[in-house]
Design a protein around this motif. Sequence first.
Motif, PDB file in Angstrom:
ATOM      1  N   PHE A  94       6.372   0.287 -14.316  1.00 55.33           N
ATOM      2  CA  PHE A  94       6.507   1.721 -14.061  1.00 55.33           C
ATOM      3  C   PHE A  94       5.612   2.130 -12.900  1.00 55.33           C
ATOM      4  CE2 PHE A  94       7.272   0.908 -18.557  1.00 55.33           C
ATOM      5  CZ  PHE A  94       8.544   1.433 -18.716  1.00 55.33           C
ATOM      6  N   ALA A  95       5.576   1.274 -11.904  1.00 63.47           N
ATOM      7  CA  ALA A  95       4.644   1.476 -10.791  1.00 63.47           C
ATOM      8  C   ALA A  95       4.960   2.753 -10.028  1.00 63.47           C
ATOM      9  CB  ALA A  95       4.693   0.279  -9.850  1.00 63.47           C
ATOM     10  N   GLN A  96       3.915   3.477  -9.702  1.00 62.24           N
ATOM     11  CA  GLN A  96       3.999   4.621  -8.821  1.00 62.24           C
ATOM     12  C   GLN A  96       3.283   4.264  -7.530  1.00 62.24           C
ATOM     13  OE1 GLN A  96       2.453   8.143 -10.773  1.00 62.24           O
ATOM     14  NE2 GLN A  96       2.913   7.289 -12.792  1.00 62.24           N
ATOM     15  N   LYS A  97       3.525   5.042  -6.526  1.00 65.72           N
ATOM     16  CA  LYS A  97       2.800   4.837  -5.294  1.00 65.72           C
ATOM     17  C   LYS A  97       1.311   5.023  -5.548  1.00 65.72           C
ATOM     18  CE  LYS A  97       2.381   6.387  -0.520  1.00 65.72           C
ATOM     19  NZ  LYS A  97       2.859   7.357   0.497  1.00 65.72           N
ATOM     20  N   SER A  98       0.528   4.031  -5.168  1.00 62.61           N
ATOM     21  CA  SER A  98      -0.895   4.072  -5.467  1.00 62.61           C
ATOM     22  C   SER A  98      -1.613   5.092  -4.598  1.00 62.61           C
ATOM     23  CB  SER A  98      -1.517   2.690  -5.250  1.00 62.61           C
ATOM     24  OG  SER A  98      -2.915   2.747  -5.454  1.00 62.61           O
ATOM     25  N   GLU A  99      -2.414   5.932  -5.254  1.00 64.34           N
ATOM     26  CA  GLU A  99      -3.270   6.872  -4.558  1.00 64.34           C
ATOM     27  C   GLU A  99      -4.719   6.416  -4.570  1.00 64.34           C
ATOM     28  OE1 GLU A  99      -2.590  11.002  -5.662  1.00 64.34           O
ATOM     29  OE2 GLU A  99      -0.653  10.435  -6.526  1.00 64.34           O
ATOM     30  N   VAL A 100      -4.945   5.201  -5.055  1.00 66.30           N
ATOM     31  CA  VAL A 100      -6.291   4.626  -5.061  1.00 66.30           C
ATOM     32  C   VAL A 100      -6.648   4.194  -3.638  1.00 66.30           C
ATOM     33  CG1 VAL A 100      -7.697   2.720  -5.931  1.00 66.30           C
ATOM     34  CG2 VAL A 100      -6.039   3.837  -7.443  1.00 66.30           C
ATOM     35  N   PRO A 101      -7.855   4.499  -3.159  1.00 62.24           N
ATOM     36  CA  PRO A 101      -8.254   4.080  -1.805  1.00 62.24           C
ATOM     37  C   PRO A 101      -8.134   2.563  -1.633  1.00 62.24           C
ATOM     38  CG  PRO A 101      -9.825   5.643  -2.704  1.00 62.24           C
ATOM     39  CD  PRO A 101      -8.901   5.292  -3.827  1.00 62.24           C
ATOM     40  N   LYS A 102      -8.004   2.133  -0.368  1.00 53.58           N
ATOM     41  CA  LYS A 102      -7.860   0.697  -0.090  1.00 53.58           C
ATOM     42  C   LYS A 102      -9.121  -0.069  -0.437  1.00 53.58           C
ATOM     43  CE  LYS A 102      -4.386   1.128   3.579  1.00 53.58           C
ATOM     44  NZ  LYS A 102      -4.068   0.837   5.006  1.00 53.58           N
ATOM     45  N   TYR A 103     -10.276   0.551  -0.284  1.00 51.86           N
ATOM     46  CA  TYR A 103     -11.538  -0.109  -0.626  1.00 51.86           C
ATOM     47  C   TYR A 103     -12.605   0.957  -0.817  1.00 51.86           C
ATOM     48  CZ  TYR A 103     -12.694   0.741   4.268  1.00 51.86           C
ATOM     49  OH  TYR A 103     -12.923   1.348   5.474  1.00 51.86           O
TER      50      TYR A 103
END
Length: 281
Positions: free
Chosen positions: A18-27
Amino acid sequence: MNKFILLFTLLAFSVSSFAQKSEVPKYGFYGGLGGNYSFVNFSQVDANTLGLSEIYINGNKVQTGSAKGPFSITPDSESKLGPTLQVGYFQKFNNSSWLWGSKLSYSYVGTTSTSPVLEIPQFGSNSSGDTFEGVAVVQSFQYSLNHQFSFTPYFGISSGKTFFYLGAGISMSETKEEVNDVVGYAFIQNDTVNISGEPTDFSSTNWVWGFAATAGGTYFLSQSLFLDLSYTFNSTQTQVNDFKAPFSNSKGPFSTSGELIGRTSANEVTNSITLTVNKIF
């Protein structure tokens, strides 16, 4: 450990499905503070005691003796709330929602388990070849776990404003053992005689290595602020403490002197739930 792997596999499958577009920073490098609830299981304490005695009458040594005896106790488990600090780093793999990272955490656990009065049988012989028996009385035995550090590399997967992770690494914990008010008695001619005199206290503080495993998840409140909720399992190495102290006692023409000697070994297992607020720098 197999439970951690199974849990993480199920979480990763669910997130991937159920993946959504990730809003987590790259690093990001981050630091955080919060609290932990820790449940500490103090393992069985295995120990051995030894008393070496010289007996005098009117200042003349009339006999020597020794007696020893093993014992074991299982301290009660304890739980407590305490503060937690952590610093860490995470980074996504190229063009992927998977990531890797590591974190260094400090928690103040501050738990103490107290076992009440113990009577430890002692068996031996004297210089005349007769049996030399008695009992070592301990008013209380305390085991404490105070400060705990852990360093855990981890792998994770991100989706939306969250990422889940699983990691394992090393820990270092400060433990303290206290043996309070020890008195050695001997059974002499149907009488119980205080051989060692005034009560003796023993104390030892150790920093011990251990194994740590963690599983957790984060939720990003913004691009630079997130919550981190995790479970950590921590098991210390077995620590061995040696005790030794001289004693003397006198009553009228009768006097004794010698040494009280002991050795104990134990380890601790900690299960902790931790919630921190973290900022990316």
